[in-house]
Design a protein around this motif. Structure first.
Motif, PDB file in Angstrom:
ATOM      1  N   ASN A  37      94.979  27.566  -0.154  1.00  0.00           N
ATOM      2  CA  ASN A  37      95.808  26.762   0.732  1.00  0.00           C
ATOM      3  C   ASN A  37      95.166  26.501   2.086  1.00  0.00           C
ATOM      4  OD1 ASN A  37      96.385  29.611   1.158  1.00  0.00           O
ATOM      5  ND2 ASN A  37      97.827  28.901   2.683  1.00  0.00           N
ATOM      6  N   SER A  38      93.933  26.959   2.302  1.00  0.00           N
ATOM      7  CA  SER A  38      93.223  26.676   3.548  1.00  0.00           C
ATOM      8  C   SER A  38      91.732  26.858   3.327  1.00  0.00           C
ATOM      9  CB  SER A  38      93.710  27.627   4.649  1.00  0.00           C
ATOM     10  OG  SER A  38      92.973  27.441   5.840  1.00  0.00           O
ATOM     11  N   ARG A  40      89.470  26.633   6.265  1.00  0.00           N
ATOM     12  CA  ARG A  40      89.028  27.344   7.468  1.00  0.00           C
ATOM     13  C   ARG A  40      90.242  27.746   8.289  1.00  0.00           C
ATOM     14  NH1 ARG A  40      85.646  23.097   6.931  1.00  0.00           N
ATOM     15  NH2 ARG A  40      83.570  23.636   6.234  1.00  0.00           N
ATOM     16  N   PRO A  41      90.614  28.982   8.274  1.00  0.00           N
ATOM     17  CA  PRO A  41      89.989  30.088   7.557  1.00  0.00           C
ATOM     18  C   PRO A  41      90.333  30.025   6.068  1.00  0.00           C
ATOM     19  CG  PRO A  41      91.950  30.873   8.660  1.00  0.00           C
ATOM     20  CD  PRO A  41      91.782  29.427   9.055  1.00  0.00           C
ATOM     21  N   PRO A  42      89.492  30.622   5.229  1.00  0.00           N
ATOM     22  CA  PRO A  42      89.786  30.618   3.797  1.00  0.00           C
ATOM     23  C   PRO A  42      91.052  31.435   3.517  1.00  0.00           C
ATOM     24  CG  PRO A  42      87.875  31.985   4.249  1.00  0.00           C
ATOM     25  CD  PRO A  42      88.244  31.322   5.528  1.00  0.00           C
ATOM     26  N   ARG A  43      91.986  30.835   2.788  1.00  0.00           N
ATOM     27  CA  ARG A  43      93.252  31.491   2.452  1.00  0.00           C
ATOM     28  C   ARG A  43      93.664  31.099   1.038  1.00  0.00           C
ATOM     29  NH1 ARG A  43      92.168  33.772   6.556  1.00  0.00           N
ATOM     30  NH2 ARG A  43      93.445  34.009   8.416  1.00  0.00           N
ATOM     31  N   PHE A  44      94.387  31.998   0.404  1.00  0.00           N
ATOM     32  CA  PHE A  44      94.865  31.808  -0.955  1.00  0.00           C
ATOM     33  C   PHE A  44      96.272  32.395  -1.008  1.00  0.00           C
ATOM     34  CE2 PHE A  44      95.007  32.414  -5.569  1.00  0.00           C
ATOM     35  CZ  PHE A  44      94.237  31.358  -6.043  1.00  0.00           C
ATOM     36  N   VAL A  45      97.184  31.757  -1.742  1.00  0.00           N
ATOM     37  CA  VAL A  45      98.541  32.266  -1.896  1.00  0.00           C
ATOM     38  C   VAL A  45      98.812  32.565  -3.361  1.00  0.00           C
ATOM     39  CG1 VAL A  45     101.012  31.749  -1.663  1.00  0.00           C
ATOM     40  CG2 VAL A  45      99.427  30.980   0.082  1.00  0.00           C
ATOM     41  N   ASP A 125     113.095  32.519  -6.129  1.00  0.00           N
ATOM     42  CA  ASP A 125     112.947  33.676  -7.009  1.00  0.00           C
ATOM     43  C   ASP A 125     111.539  34.273  -6.975  1.00  0.00           C
ATOM     44  OD1 ASP A 125     111.638  31.673  -8.433  1.00  0.00           O
ATOM     45  OD2 ASP A 125     112.921  31.803 -10.195  1.00  0.00           O
ATOM     46  N   HIS A 126     110.622  33.651  -6.228  1.00  0.00           N
ATOM     47  CA  HIS A 126     109.263  34.158  -6.048  1.00  0.00           C
ATOM     48  C   HIS A 126     108.963  34.303  -4.555  1.00  0.00           C
ATOM     49  CE1 HIS A 126     108.849  33.048 -10.228  1.00  0.00           C
ATOM     50  NE2 HIS A 126     107.638  33.542 -10.274  1.00  0.00           N
ATOM     51  N   VAL A 127     108.106  35.256  -4.237  1.00  0.00           N
ATOM     52  CA  VAL A 127     107.668  35.471  -2.857  1.00  0.00           C
ATOM     53  C   VAL A 127     106.180  35.187  -2.793  1.00  0.00           C
ATOM     54  CG1 VAL A 127     107.314  37.209  -1.046  1.00  0.00           C
ATOM     55  CG2 VAL A 127     109.485  37.112  -2.295  1.00  0.00           C
ATOM     56  N   GLY A 128     105.780  34.374  -1.817  1.00  0.00           N
ATOM     57  CA  GLY A 128     104.373  34.054  -1.619  1.00  0.00           C
ATOM     58  C   GLY A 128     103.686  35.120  -0.783  1.00  0.00           C
ATOM     59  N   PHE A 129     102.495  35.516  -1.217  1.00  0.00           N
ATOM     60  CA  PHE A 129     101.657  36.465  -0.495  1.00  0.00           C
ATOM     61  C   PHE A 129     100.420  35.699  -0.018  1.00  0.00           C
ATOM     62  CE2 PHE A 129     104.356  39.022  -3.040  1.00  0.00           C
ATOM     63  CZ  PHE A 129     104.433  40.266  -2.452  1.00  0.00           C
ATOM     64  N   LEU A 130     100.304  35.544   1.288  1.00  0.00           N
ATOM     65  CA  LEU A 130      99.166  34.848   1.877  1.00  0.00           C
ATOM     66  C   LEU A 130      98.003  35.827   1.993  1.00  0.00           C
ATOM     67  CD1 LEU A 130      97.988  32.334   3.304  1.00  0.00           C
ATOM     68  CD2 LEU A 130      98.894  33.283   5.441  1.00  0.00           C
ATOM     69  N   LEU A 131      96.871  35.488   1.374  1.00  0.00           N
ATOM     70  CA  LEU A 131      95.724  36.391   1.297  1.00  0.00           C
ATOM     71  C   LEU A 131      94.509  35.834   2.025  1.00  0.00           C
ATOM     72  CD1 LEU A 131      95.930  37.256  -2.522  1.00  0.00           C
ATOM     73  CD2 LEU A 131      96.993  38.482  -0.595  1.00  0.00           C
ATOM     74  N   SER A 132      93.808  36.706   2.737  1.00  0.00           N
ATOM     75  CA  SER A 132      92.493  36.404   3.322  1.00  0.00           C
ATOM     76  C   SER A 132      91.447  37.145   2.508  1.00  0.00           C
ATOM     77  CB  SER A 132      92.405  36.906   4.770  1.00  0.00           C
ATOM     78  OG  SER A 132      93.288  36.217   5.590  1.00  0.00           O
ATOM     79  N   PRO A 133      90.569  36.443   1.797  1.00  0.00           N
ATOM     80  CA  PRO A 133      89.572  37.115   0.966  1.00  0.00           C
ATOM     81  C   PRO A 133      88.661  38.032   1.785  1.00  0.00           C
ATOM     82  CG  PRO A 133      89.680  34.779   0.457  1.00  0.00           C
ATOM     83  CD  PRO A 133      90.487  34.992   1.701  1.00  0.00           C
ATOM     84  N   VAL A 134      88.450  39.252   1.256  1.00  0.00           N
ATOM     85  CA  VAL A 134      87.583  40.222   1.924  1.00  0.00           C
ATOM     86  C   VAL A 134      86.487  40.751   1.006  1.00  0.00           C
ATOM     87  CG1 VAL A 134      89.329  40.941   3.603  1.00  0.00           C
ATOM     88  CG2 VAL A 134      89.148  42.161   1.411  1.00  0.00           C
TER      89      VAL A 134
END
Length: 162
Positions: A37-38, A40-45, A125-134
């Motif tokens: 979903n981004s 810069r910065p790299p993000r994934f949900v 019914d779902h919760v999004g978790f925003l992740l920054s790859p490490v």
């Protein structure tokens, strides 16, 4: 059937295995709702169902691991999508190692990354978790079209309702 159902029935999106560890407990599930979903910065949900065992562990975790499987890995898809961590220790049946923050990394996954949980968002019914790859890796160079997708698991009986 709604118009949205007719629209989404045309999709064959990728499937992921998301794993989490917190307070000495590990869990993982098969996930169809996920996206970068981004840039810069790299993000994934990743969106996890509130009724899924993994959701409870993920809410307490600081890191999640997101895995891509190959079309030939139906057994792993069945384990993580057709069984529930309420009743089955999935990790006793496979090879894995702890990644950043203890997030379980599946040894057989075609590709994977571990992301730091930056935020949560409740969208029904779902919760999004925003992740920054490490941390990331791959066990085999997957080719496009060779990854597990919705059409490969459409007949799988889920361990929990959606």
């Amino acid at each position: 059937m709604t118009g949205l159902d007719r629209f989404t029935d045309l999709l064959d999106y990728p499937m992921y295995v998301v794993t989490a560890a917190a307070d000495g407990e590990q869990s993982g599930c098969l996930v169809g709702f996920a996206s970068q979903n981004s840039l810069r910065p790299p993000r994934f949900v990743v969106w996890l169902s509130k009724v899924n065992h993994t959701y409870g562990v993920a809410r307490r975790a600081g890191f999640l691991a997101v895995h891509l499987l190959g079309r030939d890995q139906g057994g792993l898809a069945e384990l993580f999508g057709g069984r529930t961590g309420d009743r089955v220790d999935k990790f006793s049946q496979i090879r894995w190692r702890p990644g950043q923050g203890g997030a379980p990394v599946l040894a057989e996954a075609r590709a994977w990354f571990v992301g730091r949980v930056e935020d949560h968002a409740d969208w029904g019914d779902h919760v999004g978790f925003l992740l920054s790859p490490v941390e990331e890796g791959a066990t085999a160079a997957p080719s496009r079209g060779a990854l597990l997708s919705l059409s490969d698991v459409v007949d799988l009986t889920p361990g929990h309702p959606a």
